[in-house]
Design a protein around this motif. Structure first.
Motif, PDB file in Angstrom:
ATOM      1  N   GLU A   4       0.839  -1.211   0.000  1.00  0.00           N
ATOM      2  CA  GLU A   4       0.000   0.000   0.000  1.00  0.00           C
ATOM      3  C   GLU A   4       0.866   1.250   0.000  1.00  0.00           C
ATOM      4  O   GLU A   4       0.553   2.245  -0.653  1.00  0.00           O
ATOM      5  CB  GLU A   4      -0.918  -0.005   1.218  1.00  0.00           C
ATOM      6  N   ALA A   5       2.006   1.204   0.740  1.00  0.00           N
ATOM      7  CA  ALA A   5       2.908   2.363   0.771  1.00  0.00           C
ATOM      8  C   ALA A   5       3.496   2.617  -0.606  1.00  0.00           C
ATOM      9  O   ALA A   5       3.611   3.769  -1.056  1.00  0.00           O
ATOM     10  CB  ALA A   5       4.024   2.135   1.802  1.00  0.00           C
ATOM     11  N   ASP A   6       3.881   1.527  -1.273  1.00  0.00           N
ATOM     12  CA  ASP A   6       4.432   1.696  -2.623  1.00  0.00           C
ATOM     13  C   ASP A   6       3.377   2.286  -3.572  1.00  0.00           C
ATOM     14  O   ASP A   6       3.677   3.140  -4.411  1.00  0.00           O
ATOM     15  CB  ASP A   6       4.909   0.342  -3.163  1.00  0.00           C
ATOM     16  N   ALA A   7       2.142   1.840  -3.420  1.00  0.00           N
ATOM     17  CA  ALA A   7       1.069   2.358  -4.287  1.00  0.00           C
ATOM     18  C   ALA A   7       0.822   3.839  -4.025  1.00  0.00           C
ATOM     19  O   ALA A   7       0.652   4.626  -4.950  1.00  0.00           O
ATOM     20  CB  ALA A   7      -0.210   1.558  -4.049  1.00  0.00           C
ATOM     21  N   ASP A   8       0.855   4.237  -2.714  1.00  0.00           N
ATOM     22  CA  ASP A   8       0.658   5.658  -2.390  1.00  0.00           C
ATOM     23  C   ASP A   8       1.784   6.494  -2.948  1.00  0.00           C
ATOM     24  O   ASP A   8       1.581   7.620  -3.426  1.00  0.00           O
ATOM     25  CB  ASP A   8       0.566   5.835  -0.877  1.00  0.00           C
ATOM     26  N   ALA A   9       3.009   5.976  -2.864  1.00  0.00           N
ATOM     27  CA  ALA A   9       4.167   6.716  -3.380  1.00  0.00           C
ATOM     28  C   ALA A   9       4.049   6.899  -4.890  1.00  0.00           C
ATOM     29  O   ALA A   9       4.349   7.971  -5.432  1.00  0.00           O
ATOM     30  CB  ALA A   9       5.453   5.981  -3.025  1.00  0.00           C
ATOM     31  N   ASP A  10       3.609   5.838  -5.564  1.00  0.00           N
ATOM     32  CA  ASP A  10       3.429   5.953  -7.019  1.00  0.00           C
ATOM     33  C   ASP A  10       2.366   6.982  -7.374  1.00  0.00           C
ATOM     34  O   ASP A  10       2.534   7.781  -8.297  1.00  0.00           O
ATOM     35  CB  ASP A  10       3.042   4.590  -7.595  1.00  0.00           C
ATOM     36  N   ASP A  11       1.271   7.009  -6.595  1.00  0.00           N
ATOM     37  CA  ASP A  11       0.208   7.997  -6.856  1.00  0.00           C
ATOM     38  C   ASP A  11       0.701   9.406  -6.626  1.00  0.00           C
ATOM     39  O   ASP A  11       0.387  10.331  -7.393  1.00  0.00           O
ATOM     40  CB  ASP A  11      -1.002   7.726  -5.952  1.00  0.00           C
ATOM     41  N   ALA A  12       1.492   9.616  -5.560  1.00  0.00           N
ATOM     42  CA  ALA A  12       2.029  10.950  -5.266  1.00  0.00           C
ATOM     43  C   ALA A  12       2.962  11.406  -6.373  1.00  0.00           C
ATOM     44  O   ALA A  12       2.971  12.575  -6.773  1.00  0.00           O
ATOM     45  CB  ALA A  12       2.736  10.948  -3.921  1.00  0.00           C
TER      46      ALA A  12
ATOM     47  N   LEU B  46       2.487  14.697  -8.742  1.00  0.00           N
ATOM     48  CA  LEU B  46       3.534  15.725  -8.862  1.00  0.00           C
ATOM     49  C   LEU B  46       3.892  15.960 -10.323  1.00  0.00           C
ATOM     50  O   LEU B  46       4.096  17.102 -10.753  1.00  0.00           O
ATOM     51  CB  LEU B  46       4.767  15.292  -8.066  1.00  0.00           C
ATOM     52  N   ALA B  47       3.975  14.889 -11.082  1.00  0.00           N
ATOM     53  CA  ALA B  47       4.319  15.026 -12.497  1.00  0.00           C
ATOM     54  C   ALA B  47       3.236  15.816 -13.243  1.00  0.00           C
ATOM     55  O   ALA B  47       3.532  16.682 -14.065  1.00  0.00           O
ATOM     56  CB  ALA B  47       4.489  13.635 -13.117  1.00  0.00           C
ATOM     57  N   VAL B  48       1.975  15.526 -12.938  1.00  0.00           N
ATOM     58  CA  VAL B  48       0.877  16.245 -13.591  1.00  0.00           C
ATOM     59  C   VAL B  48       0.897  17.717 -13.213  1.00  0.00           C
ATOM     60  O   VAL B  48       0.731  18.612 -14.046  1.00  0.00           O
ATOM     61  CB  VAL B  48      -0.474  15.607 -13.209  1.00  0.00           C
TER      62      VAL B  48
ATOM     63  N   THR C 113       3.485  19.509 -12.217  1.00  0.00           N
ATOM     64  CA  THR C 113       4.641  20.150 -12.867  1.00  0.00           C
ATOM     65  C   THR C 113       4.326  20.452 -14.330  1.00  0.00           C
ATOM     66  O   THR C 113       4.647  21.528 -14.842  1.00  0.00           O
ATOM     67  CB  THR C 113       5.863  19.233 -12.764  1.00  0.00           C
ATOM     68  N   HIS C 114       3.696  19.500 -15.010  1.00  0.00           N
ATOM     69  CA  HIS C 114       3.343  19.691 -16.417  1.00  0.00           C
ATOM     70  C   HIS C 114       2.377  20.870 -16.587  1.00  0.00           C
ATOM     71  O   HIS C 114       2.561  21.710 -17.472  1.00  0.00           O
ATOM     72  CB  HIS C 114       2.716  18.399 -16.953  1.00  0.00           C
ATOM     73  N   ASN C 115       1.370  20.936 -15.722  1.00  0.00           N
ATOM     74  CA  ASN C 115       0.407  22.037 -15.805  1.00  0.00           C
ATOM     75  C   ASN C 115       1.062  23.375 -15.534  1.00  0.00           C
ATOM     76  O   ASN C 115       0.743  24.391 -16.158  1.00  0.00           O
ATOM     77  CB  ASN C 115      -0.728  21.818 -14.800  1.00  0.00           C
ATOM     78  N   HIS C 116       2.007  23.406 -14.574  1.00  0.00           N
ATOM     79  CA  HIS C 116       2.712  24.638 -14.256  1.00  0.00           C
ATOM     80  C   HIS C 116       3.536  25.114 -15.447  1.00  0.00           C
ATOM     81  O   HIS C 116       3.582  26.309 -15.753  1.00  0.00           O
ATOM     82  CB  HIS C 116       3.609  24.406 -13.032  1.00  0.00           C
TER      83      HIS C 116
END
Length: 824
Positions: A802-810, A814-816, A818-821
């Protein structure tokens, strides 16, 4: 009854008595009027009192031979007036139309008098002919003034004081031999409609033959008064002042008056002015202040500077202020276009007139302007709108017409339903006649042969207008060819190929997309005009699936050996192009109409044939295809070969089908289910069972009698025949797998042919399909259903995941971000 001779003698004696009775009735009818006439002549004139009393002597019967008395009927005038006013008219607005119509008649009369006797009544060119309307809220009065012929004292007494006496009718009777006059009033009761809105009415009128003006006044009770005018009304004409009721104050609203006048009296021959209040800007100059000490002129430079500033000083002295003034506004600016010759009217004028009628901004798709002569004379302009209203197809049977019906340029009704049938209810226009049979209230028409004649001519002209619109591109092409032939002989054309004329023009296709359903309903409803309307139909076809094809173009493209016009109906164009029942036809190069609209099938079923070509439904069992003698012999041999299979399939399918036969129309499909000659097709059954109020229990006789056709050339059918022949009929019936395959084949063909499965067969269809999939995947038919075995991780094992899944979602978030910015 026992003795025939006696019965016959009695019968003869009875007939003789009937003859005697008839002769006696005839003599009575012949002699009674003469007897009554003699009695009337013998009665003394002084015994006819004008006001009979209740205890007057009884009338003696003529047969008594004694003297008798004749009396006039008694009437309560106030009650008669009340009944007359409130029973004739259904709408209060009518009173204004009646008064304006009367004013128009008065203007027509003075115009006629001026033409016949200009020395007495004035030169026609110098007459000021107009109608003025004034609404005074302060005094609660509505005034109508006309500069017509006016009335003398005697005319006021006789025409306004006598109900149902028409001055216009008297005028026509007096002059009909000397002039052709078209006046509106006929019944002599229109004036009394004023009491719908007024308590008291005052009429001031002056006739050219009278030196004085006279005032007539009444409150619709048993009396009226006439007096000499003391207000100084010296001009020729009539002024009617209505003292309105408390609940009639709406008729003092200028906008309300405008609406009534524009609806009913827009095309009156004479100008109608309405007094309105407007705000205007008034420029005023300030008074210059007089100074005691005037400045002396100094040098020339100062004088020049003062001259330059003079204009600015003048403007500064002027000021503007808003002031309310009363002005006359012309209401009936639109002229009756239908009274002019069509060749004198431009397209812009026709379009502008349509906008007035439709109260919209769209221009019409087409129009027709004609004068009908003969048994009935009338003038009319008809229009085809560009766009259908939102409620065009709602409540079709009770649709109100869009024709404005005028009698001598006065609107009678704009919702008359009997002139055009419902399927032409989208047509807009005007009809004007001088001889329509009106009821007394002029709100409705009397049913008569005249209306039928007018309606028949209007329908013919409306259909002709639509045909002209449909063939407009052909006419344009002919015009272009004629202009091309006028070229010089020295010019040579590099391209000698003839240009193909398009089948349809964009204007008509746009019309048909908007109003095509009306035309289809007309083909089904109007037998007398069916052939004309059929030429206006457009459908997709295998020749042009994405476009539209007309019946005339279809016939022109028919093959030499093709004898019928073919169609297939459904709910999806792509599915119809792959329909199994048209395979043989398309292979032969025959064109097939693809009917995807719910009205299409009903329309062509009603048409039956076009230009001597039968219209045939490819989904019917009775479809006939031309065959040679060799083809017929071969087909009989094939039928004989497949008899075991068709018989076995009929037994297996039971009552689901009427019969199973070898097909002539199939090429690639394994089979097809078609309907019999009577009852619904697959498409019609789908439409009818989808209706909200359809009771399917009572419509079993209308459901299709299904015929299952099999393709003898298909490998599946060949294999079925081989298995049935190998196992024998009884063994084949016991083979569940073979029977499932046959029933599944029928149900699949039924669905591809457009039929839906009955509710009790749908579940069985799913079970058979599952067994077929099991066999295809080598899954045993008796393989049980069991739960899936899975491994459930413990809490310690699940936490890192679950921790790995949360990290992947975060990281993804962040990538999205950054792209929008970066984009921002």
């Amino acid at each position: 009854r026992v003795h025939g001779g006696r019965s016959r003698r009695a019968s003869v004696r009875f007939v003789d008595m009937k003859t005697v009775l008839k002769f006696a009735i005839f003599l009575t009818a012949l002699l009674l009027p003469a007897q009554l006439l003699c009695m009337a002549e013998e009665a003394p004139a002084e015994e006819v009192p004008s006001q009979p009393t209740v205890d007057a002597p009884k009338v003696a019967t003529p047969s008594s031979g004694t003297a008798h008395e004749t009396f006039a009927f008694q009437a309560d005038v106030s009650k008669i007036m009340d009944i007359l006013i409130h029973s004739l008219y259904s709408n209060k607005d009518i009173f204004l139309r009646e008064l304006v119509s009367n004013a128009s008649d008065a203007l027509d009369k003075i115009r006629f008098f001026a033409l016949t006797d200009p020395a007495k009544y004035g030169n026609i060119g110098e007459l000021v002919l107009k109608i003025r309307i004034i609404a005074d809220k302060d005094s609660n009065t509505l005034t109508i003034i006309d500069s017509g012929v006016g009335m003398t004292r005697d005319q006021l007494m006789n025409e306004l004081g006598t109900v149902a006496r028409s001055g216009t009718s008297s005028f026509i009777e007096a002059f009909e031999k000397n002039a052709d006059v078209s006046l509106i009033g006929q019944f002599g009761v229109g004036f009394y409609s004023v009491y719908l809105a007024a308590d008291t009415v005052t009429v001031t009128s002056k006739h050219p033959d009278s030196e004085k003006a006279w005032v007539w006044e009444s409150s619709a009770d048993q009396t009226f008064t006439i007096a000499e005018d003391q207000s100084g009304f010296t001009e020729r004409g009539t002024k009617i002042v209505l003292h309105l009721k408390e609940d009639a104050s709406e008729f003092l609203d200028v906008s309300k008056i405008k609406d009534i006048l524009k609806k009913h009296s827009q095309f009156i021959n004479y100008p109608i002015y309405l007094e309105v209040e407007k705000e205007i800007e008034v420029t005023e100059e300030e008074d210059e202040e007089v100074k005691e000490d005037e400045p002396k002129a100094e040098d020339d430079a100062v004088v020049e500077e003062e001259e330059e500033d003079a204009g600015e000083e003048e403007e500064e002295k002027k000021k503007t202020r808003k002031e309310k003034v009363k002005q006359d506004e012309l209401i009936n600016e639109s002229k009756p276009l239908w009274l002019r010759a069509p060749e004198d009217i431009t397209d812009e004028e026709y379009n502008a007139f349509f906008k007035v009628l439709s109260k919209g901004a769209d221009e019409p798709s087409a129009h027709i302007h004609f004068n009908a002569e003969g048994e009935v004379e009338f003038r009319s302009i008809l229009y085809v709108p560009k766009n259908a209203p939102m409620d065009a197809y709602q409540d079709y049977s009770n649709k109100k017409g869009n024709l404005a019906l005028y009698v001598r340029r006065v609107l009678i009704t704009d919702e008359f339903e009997d002139l055009l049938p419902n399927y032409l209810g989208f047509i807009r226009g005007v009809v004007d006649s001088d001889s329509l049979p009106l009821n007394v209230n002029r709100e409705t028409l009397q049913q008569s042969k005249v209306l039928k004649v007018i309606g028949k001519k209007l329908v013919r002209k409306a259909i002709a207008m639509l045909q002209t619109l449909a063939n407009k591109h052909k006419q344009q092409d002919e015009d272009s060819e004629q202009s091309g032939q006028e070229k010089s002989d020295t010019e040579t054309d590099t391209d000698t190929d003839a240009k193909e004329v398009p089948e349809n023009n964009e204007d008509y296709l746009a019309f048909f997309k908007q109003f095509g359903k009306f035309i289809k309903l007309g083909v089904a409803e109007d037998r007398s005009n069916q052939a004309r309307l059929a030429k206006l139909l457009r459908f997709p076809s295998t020749h042009n699936p994405s476009g539209f094809t007309g019946l005339e173009a279809y016939v022109e493209r028919m093959k030499d050996d093709q004898k019928a016009i073919y169609y297939i109906a459904g709910d999806n164009l792509e599915a119809l192009q792959r329909h199994p029942t048209i395979e043989k036809l398309t292979k032969k190069g025959y064109e097939v109409f693809l009917l995807a609209d719910p009205l299409d099938e009903h329309c062509l079923q009603s048409l039956a044939e076009f230009q001597s070509h039968k219209i045939s439904d490819t989904s019917r069992a009775t479809l006939k295809l031309d065959e040679t003698e060799d083809e017929k012999k071969r087909f009989k041999a094939v039928e004989e070969k497949y008899k075991p299979l068709t018989k076995w399939l009929k037994d297996a399918l039971g009552s689901d089908v009427e019969k199973v036969v070898v097909s002539r129309r199939l090429e690639t499909s394994v089979g097809a289910v078609v309907a019999g000659d009577y009852g619904w097709t697959a498409n019609m059954e789908r439409i009818m069972t989808s209706q909200v109020f359809t009771n399917t229990d009572n419509m079993g006789y209308m459901k299709a009698r299904k015929t299952f056709e099999i393709n003898p050339n298909h490998p599946v059918v060949k294999e079925l025949l081989a298995r049935v022949e190998a196992a024998g009929e009884e063994a084949a019936n016991e083979d569940k797998s073979l029977k499932d395959s046959a029933i599944l084949l029928y149900q699949t063909c039924s669905l591809s042919s457009g039929f839906s499965l009955p509710a009790d067969s749908a579940a069985e269809f799913g079970s058979r399909l599952e067994r077929l999939v099991r066999a295809g995947l080598n899954v045993p038919a008796d393989a049980p259903i069991s739960e899936v075995e899975v491994v459930i991780p413990t809490e310690e094992e699940a936490a890192p995941a679950e921790a790995d899944a949360d990290a992947d979602d975060a990281a993804d978030d962040l990538a999205v971000e950054t792209h929008n910015h970066e984009e921002l």
